[in-house]
Scaffold this motif. Structure first.
Motif, PDB file in Angstrom:
ATOM      1  N   GLY A  97       0.421  -1.596  -0.328  1.00 11.71           N
ATOM      2  CA  GLY A  97      -0.184   0.030  -0.135  1.00 11.71           C
ATOM      3  C   GLY A  97       1.082   1.203  -0.209  1.00 11.71           C
ATOM      4  N   LEU A  99       0.530   5.048   0.240  1.00 15.20           N
ATOM      5  CA  LEU A  99      -0.326   6.435   0.814  1.00 15.20           C
ATOM      6  C   LEU A  99      -1.074   7.551  -0.027  1.00 15.20           C
ATOM      7  CD1 LEU A  99       0.140   6.419   4.495  1.00 15.20           C
ATOM      8  CD2 LEU A  99      -1.672   6.241   3.367  1.00 15.20           C
ATOM      9  N   MET A 113       1.428  -0.480  -7.185  1.00 15.98           N
ATOM     10  CA  MET A 113       0.496  -1.586  -6.393  1.00 15.98           C
ATOM     11  C   MET A 113      -0.908  -2.216  -7.253  1.00 15.98           C
ATOM     12  SD  MET A 113      -1.515   0.930  -3.964  1.00 15.98           S
ATOM     13  CE  MET A 113      -1.202   2.342  -4.164  1.00 15.98           C
ATOM     14  N   SER A 147      -8.699  -7.710   1.895  1.00 16.70           N
ATOM     15  CA  SER A 147      -8.951  -6.829   2.600  1.00 16.70           C
ATOM     16  C   SER A 147     -10.280  -6.140   3.005  1.00 16.70           C
ATOM     17  CB  SER A 147      -8.244  -5.719   2.314  1.00 16.70           C
ATOM     18  OG  SER A 147      -7.984  -4.418   3.266  1.00 16.70           O
ATOM     19  N   ALA A 149     -10.594  -3.227   2.942  1.00 15.07           N
ATOM     20  CA  ALA A 149     -10.787  -2.425   1.711  1.00 15.07           C
ATOM     21  C   ALA A 149     -11.761  -2.535   0.165  1.00 15.07           C
ATOM     22  CB  ALA A 149      -9.774  -1.619   1.511  1.00 15.07           C
ATOM     23  N   ASN A 157     -10.364   5.031   3.746  1.00 12.83           N
ATOM     24  CA  ASN A 157      -9.135   6.068   4.171  1.00 12.83           C
ATOM     25  C   ASN A 157      -8.326   6.998   3.015  1.00 12.83           C
ATOM     26  OD1 ASN A 157      -5.852   7.076   4.485  1.00 12.83           O
ATOM     27  ND2 ASN A 157      -6.747   6.655   6.636  1.00 12.83           N
ATOM     28  N   LEU A 160      -6.030   5.670   0.863  1.00 10.88           N
ATOM     29  CA  LEU A 160      -5.860   4.763   0.717  1.00 10.88           C
ATOM     30  C   LEU A 160      -7.226   4.381  -0.353  1.00 10.88           C
ATOM     31  CD1 LEU A 160      -5.499   3.339   3.903  1.00 10.88           C
ATOM     32  CD2 LEU A 160      -3.610   2.734   2.027  1.00 10.88           C
ATOM     33  N   ASN A 161      -7.321   5.189  -1.420  1.00 10.50           N
ATOM     34  CA  ASN A 161      -8.409   5.217  -2.235  1.00 10.50           C
ATOM     35  C   ASN A 161      -7.448   4.101  -3.245  1.00 10.50           C
ATOM     36  OD1 ASN A 161     -10.350   6.333  -0.921  1.00 10.50           O
ATOM     37  ND2 ASN A 161     -10.235   8.099  -1.667  1.00 10.50           N
ATOM     38  N   TYR A 163      -4.983   1.892  -3.638  1.00 12.81           N
ATOM     39  CA  TYR A 163      -4.989   0.460  -2.212  1.00 12.81           C
ATOM     40  C   TYR A 163      -6.316  -0.700  -2.605  1.00 12.81           C
ATOM     41  CZ  TYR A 163      -4.585  -2.645   0.746  1.00 12.81           C
ATOM     42  OH  TYR A 163      -4.437  -3.966   2.169  1.00 12.81           O
ATOM     43  N   MET A 206       3.067   3.011   7.656  1.00 19.06           N
ATOM     44  CA  MET A 206       1.905   3.531   7.270  1.00 19.06           C
ATOM     45  C   MET A 206       1.971   4.707   8.719  1.00 19.06           C
ATOM     46  SD  MET A 206      -0.418   1.438   4.886  1.00 19.06           S
ATOM     47  CE  MET A 206       0.065   1.653   3.172  1.00 19.06           C
ATOM     48  N   SER A 212      -1.315   9.955   7.136  1.00 15.97           N
ATOM     49  CA  SER A 212      -2.035   8.298   7.478  1.00 15.97           C
ATOM     50  C   SER A 212      -3.666   8.416   7.803  1.00 15.97           C
ATOM     51  CB  SER A 212      -1.599   7.365   8.338  1.00 15.97           C
ATOM     52  OG  SER A 212      -1.058   7.270   9.789  1.00 15.97           O
TER      53      SER A 212
END
Length: 252
Positions: A97, A99, A113, A147, A149, A157, A160-161, A163, A206, A212
């Motif tokens: 990941g 950021l 990624m 994940s 996510a 987050n 982290l979009n 990711y 992170m 973060s």
């Protein structure tokens, strides 16, 4: 044999196996008597396992490989095909990941990624299936370390979009692969294993980043062994049972 014992003496390939979740899964499999090929850019921690495992443990074979490069992946599977024929279990764990926001993130981070989280998983799966078919092996198991996510309807987050987007793709690809294998009447099972935040070296790095956000700063995470235990549970289910998705999150 039933449970995890039926994989004893078989071989698993664990990607990203030198640290965090991958390392914990590799150790869990070895302790269960499964032979493990652990690939990583730095396989030194895996090499250090030699002589530290119980007598009835599986054998570990560390391999240095950069899975962001297709050439490294193809070389890895060529060596597996020549030396061992195939692997029975594939744990697609390698991932990363970076950021950064979608509005001003760096292309380099997105490429890293996408190459590792998505393409490496897909290429490894393809090459695994080729060897299984070549050797006439009917039963196997693929576990994609996903994940939460990869399932969230809203951004986890703000940093982290991208990711999360790669993990959403893993969710979609896992379902699509299941459909393709079912059409071929394959007995190879596919599982998406989706943990919440896990206390890994990557997450620790992170957390140090001022960008973060709340996601990394709130509460305690899972331990890597928790995810490894979940993977071994999935592998221990009877052959007529498929755990298509397993989500685990911290108790708090």
């Amino acid at each position: 044999m039933t449970g995890i014992e039926r994989w004893k003496g078989k071989t698993a390939l664990v990607t990203g196996a030198s640290t965090g979740i991958g390392y914990a899964i590799a150790v869990g499999l070895l302790e269960a008597g499964v032979n493990v090929i652990g690939c990583a850019r730095n396989p030194t921690p895996l090499e250090a396992l030699n002589g530290k495992l119980p007598e009835n443990a599986g054998k570990v074979t560390p391999v240095r490989s950069d899975l962001t490069k297709e050439g490294d992946i193809l070389k890895l599977f060529t060596e597996i095909g020549n030396r061992m024929g195939h692997v029975d279990i594939l744990i697609n764990n390698a991932g990363t990941g970076v950021l950064g926001n979608l509005v001003d993130g760096e292309t380099k981070g997105w490429q890293t990624m996408f190459n590792l989280n998505v393409l490496a998983t897909t290429i490894c799966t393809r090459e695994y299936l080729k060897l299984m078919e070549r050797d006439g092996i009917e039963e196997g198991h693929i576990i994609n370390i996903n994940s939460i996510a990869g399932h969230a309807n809203t951004p986890v987050n703000i940093g982290l979009n991208f990711y999360a987007g790669t993990k959403h793709m893993i969710t979609a690809l896992t379902k699509a692969l299941t459909t393709e294998l079912a059409a071929k009447k394959s007995k190879i099972r596919v599982t998406s294993l989706s943990p919440g935040m896990v206390n890994t070296p990557l997450v620790a790095e992170m957390k140090k980043d001022s960008n973060s956000g709340h996601f990394f700063q709130s509460g305690n995470g899972l331990e890597a062994k928790d995810v490894a235990d979940a993977a071994l549970y999935v592998l221990s289910t009877p052959s007529h049972v498929t755990v298509s998705e397993l989500t685990i999150v911290p108790g708090n």
